[in-house]
Write a protein that holds these residues in place. Structure first.
Motif, short mmCIF file in Angstrom:
data_model
loop_
_atom_site.label_atom_id
_atom_site.label_comp_id
_atom_site.label_asym_id
_atom_site.label_seq_id
_atom_site.Cartn_x
_atom_site.Cartn_y
_atom_site.Cartn_z
N GLY A 50 0.77 -1.24 0.00
CA GLY A 50 0.00 0.00 0.00
C GLY A 50 0.80 1.28 0.00
O GLY A 50 0.25 2.34 0.27
N GLY A 53 1.59 2.32 -5.00
CA GLY A 53 0.57 2.65 -6.00
C GLY A 53 0.72 1.96 -7.35
O GLY A 53 -0.07 2.22 -8.25
N CYS A 55 -0.05 -0.92 -8.14
CA CYS A 55 -1.19 -1.82 -8.36
C CYS A 55 -2.52 -1.08 -8.38
O CYS A 55 -3.57 -1.69 -8.25
CB CYS A 55 -1.21 -2.89 -7.28
N THR A 56 -2.47 0.25 -8.55
CA THR A 56 -3.70 1.05 -8.51
C THR A 56 -4.71 0.60 -9.57
O THR A 56 -4.36 0.44 -10.75
CB THR A 56 -3.38 2.55 -8.74
N ASP A 65 -5.46 0.77 -3.94
CA ASP A 65 -4.32 -0.12 -4.13
C ASP A 65 -4.89 -1.54 -4.14
O ASP A 65 -5.43 -2.00 -3.12
CB ASP A 65 -3.33 0.03 -2.97
N CYS A 67 -3.54 -4.30 -3.97
CA CYS A 67 -2.90 -5.22 -3.03
C CYS A 67 -3.57 -5.18 -1.67
O CYS A 67 -3.39 -6.08 -0.85
CB CYS A 67 -1.40 -4.91 -2.90
N GLY A 112 -0.23 2.21 -12.93
CA GLY A 112 -0.80 2.83 -11.72
C GLY A 112 -0.93 4.33 -11.89
O GLY A 112 -1.96 4.92 -11.54
N ASN A 139 1.49 7.39 -5.78
CA ASN A 139 2.15 6.61 -6.84
C ASN A 139 3.63 6.96 -6.85
O ASN A 139 3.99 8.13 -6.99
CB ASN A 139 1.55 6.94 -8.21
N THR B 33 -6.24 -1.19 5.27
CA THR B 33 -4.95 -0.63 4.86
C THR B 33 -3.83 -0.90 5.86
O THR B 33 -2.67 -0.87 5.49
CB THR B 33 -5.07 0.89 4.59
N GLN B 103 -5.37 6.82 -2.88
CA GLN B 103 -5.76 5.40 -2.90
C GLN B 103 -6.10 4.92 -1.48
O GLN B 103 -7.07 4.18 -1.28
CB GLN B 103 -4.62 4.52 -3.44
#
Lengths: 175, 301
Positions: A50, A53, A55-56, A65, A67, A112, A139, B33, B103
């Protein structure tokens, strides 16, 4: 004591505009499902915790993310990955501007960055440089550097602007 | 990663039943997270994760007459994208808009930040100065714990192994209230606080005296620290630069930082001085109807 293996999760979702159905271990991440179950290897694994980024993906219109999303959490959701970005036979304006500005070297972070930048421009089509840098803080790039990436996003904004504004120059020059 | 069951709970009772069945081998899942990264790093093993995002009380964000209820599974973006919440709860919005990147903010929750109980947690100080309390549910029913007595050690809280946090209640601020949170990190975004300071003040009718104040410090002790003496030093006095500076000195004494990879004891005490002064200035500005909060991305470093 040996335990029976846990049953797989049965997941249905929308993926890049298509209904998709898959089985996955309950503890698998969305990233693992994309790459290992669905063979969509465009989404990259970077840190897997996390921070980077790489794997965004977009989930119900928000970037996450992948993951840090569990496969069963995706049930009923709408997912968009890099594979769904380009229109048939072409490139998304962001993809083109990344090429034109040479905003990539090794390319691991690129999908990403593209997914994140697309989400920003859909919300804020004229985000300024500062806003772009803030939005893309999740990212990480370890080779190209951020200036070319930011320039590419600004260039895509101009390309994507409605005709009336298409002639305007960029408001801010990148550092 | 050790395989675990994923259970999407639809009610508090369902979630509690799973926690009860597995004891310490199950934990609630909100944004994931922290916990998913910890599981993957092998910090601990679980047999079940109970997703509470489908529990109505945990996923509601409700602004009512008596205050704000933040469901434990409400992600940060829902807080800072709500204009009414942003206007009324500036200190909490400051924290929600700087935890992780975009994110992370799509998923991470204030409830999770609280239960993870990191000494550096960004949202706990703001909750404390906003006088928040968390409602926990377990087999015996629910109980409410003030946030300032929730954390007991790094990563440890009063939460029982068969309990879950359901929601956080933040009382409606009185008139002429202002709050702010700032942290120091070596980057612009996406980092863990070297020091964080949250302040809240209430001004009197004239706007020239501080009626009450609360100050909480992050990352300078095993749990968030309530700087009660520093806050008390402000009460009855004017909201002046001298008073803020003096409060910063007292707060630096109340901190008990350690040396680690992110900073030294001396650096951290100095940061407490500076950030206490700055957050008090900003809180007073907000209490006097000054600038609003928001996710502008213009953080301090």
């Amino acid at each position: 004591m040996t335990q029976a293996p846990l049953p797989k999760a049965h997941v249905r979702c929308q993926l890049n505009g298509q209904p998709v159905e898959f089985l996955a271990d309950q503890h698998m991440s969305l990233l693992e499902v994309l790459r290992e179950v669905l063979d969509l290897t465009g989404t990259k694994e970077g840190c897997n915790d996390g921070n980077c980024g790489a794997c965004t993906v977009s989930m119900d219109g928000r970037i996450v993310d992948s993951c840090l999303v569990l496969a069963p959490e995706v049930d009923g959701r709408t997912i968009e990955t890099i594979e769904g970005m380009a229109p048939p036979g072409g490139l998304h304006p962001l993809q083109r501007s990344f090429l034109e500005e040479a905003a990539l070297q090794c390319g691991i972070c690129t999908p990403g960055f593209l997914i994140s930048a697309k989400a920003l421009l859909e919300r804020e089509p004229d985000a300024d440089e500062h806003r772009i840098r803030h939005w893309l803080a999740g990212n990480l790039c370890r080779c190209t550097g951020y200036d070319k990436i930011v320039r590419a996003v600004l260039r895509a904004e101009t390309a994507m602007a409605p005709k009336a504004a298409a002639g305007r120059t960029r408001r801010k020059k990148s550092a | 990663m050790h395989p675990f069951r994923y259970v999407a709970a639809g009610s508090i009772d369902e979630a509690v039943a799973v926690l009860r069945e597995h004891g310490a081998r199950a934990r609630p899942l909100a944004g994931g997270t922290d916990i998913l990264a910890q599981l993957r790093a092998g910090r601990f093993e679980l047999d079940a994760l109970v997703d509470v995002k489908g529990v109505p009380e945990a996923s509601a964000l409700r602004l009512g007459r008596d205050g704000l209820d933040i469901g434990a599974a409400v992600p940060c973006y829902r807080i800072y994208e709500d204009p009414d919440v942003s206007a009324a709860y500036p200190g909490i919005v400051d924290a929600a808009s700087l935890i992780g990147g975009i994110q992370i903010q799509s998923r991470a929750t204030i409830g999770g930040n609280l239960c993870n109980a990191a000494p550096s947690a960004d949202s706990i100080g703001p909750l404390i100065v906003h006088a928040a309390a968390v409602t926990l549910a377990g087999p015996a029913g629910t109980r409410t714990v003030p946030v300032d007595s929730f954390c007991t050690a790094p990563g440890r809280t009063v939460l029982g192994e068969d309990e879950l946090a359901v929601s956080i209640h933040v009382p409606r601020p009185p008139a002429r209230f202002g709050a702010a949170y700032e942290r120091f990190i070596p980057r612009n975004e996406m980092d863990i606080a070297v020091v964080g300071v949250a302040c809240a003040v209430v001004l009197d009718r004239s706007g020239e005296r501080i009626e009450s104040a609360r100050i909480a410090l992050a990352s300078v002790g095993p749990t968030p620290i309530v700087a009660a003496k520093a806050a008390a030093s402000l009460v009855g006095g004017p909201p002046s630069a001298d008073a803020f500076r003096a409060a910063g000195e007292v707060a630096a004494d109340e901190a008990s930082p350690i040396d680690d990879m992110r900073g030294t004891i001396g650096h951290r005490r100095d940061l407490v001085r500076v950030l206490t002064r700055r957050t008090l200035e900003r809180a007073v500005q907000r209490a006097s109807g000054g600038t609003a909060s928001g996710n502008t991305g213009r953080g301090t470093r």
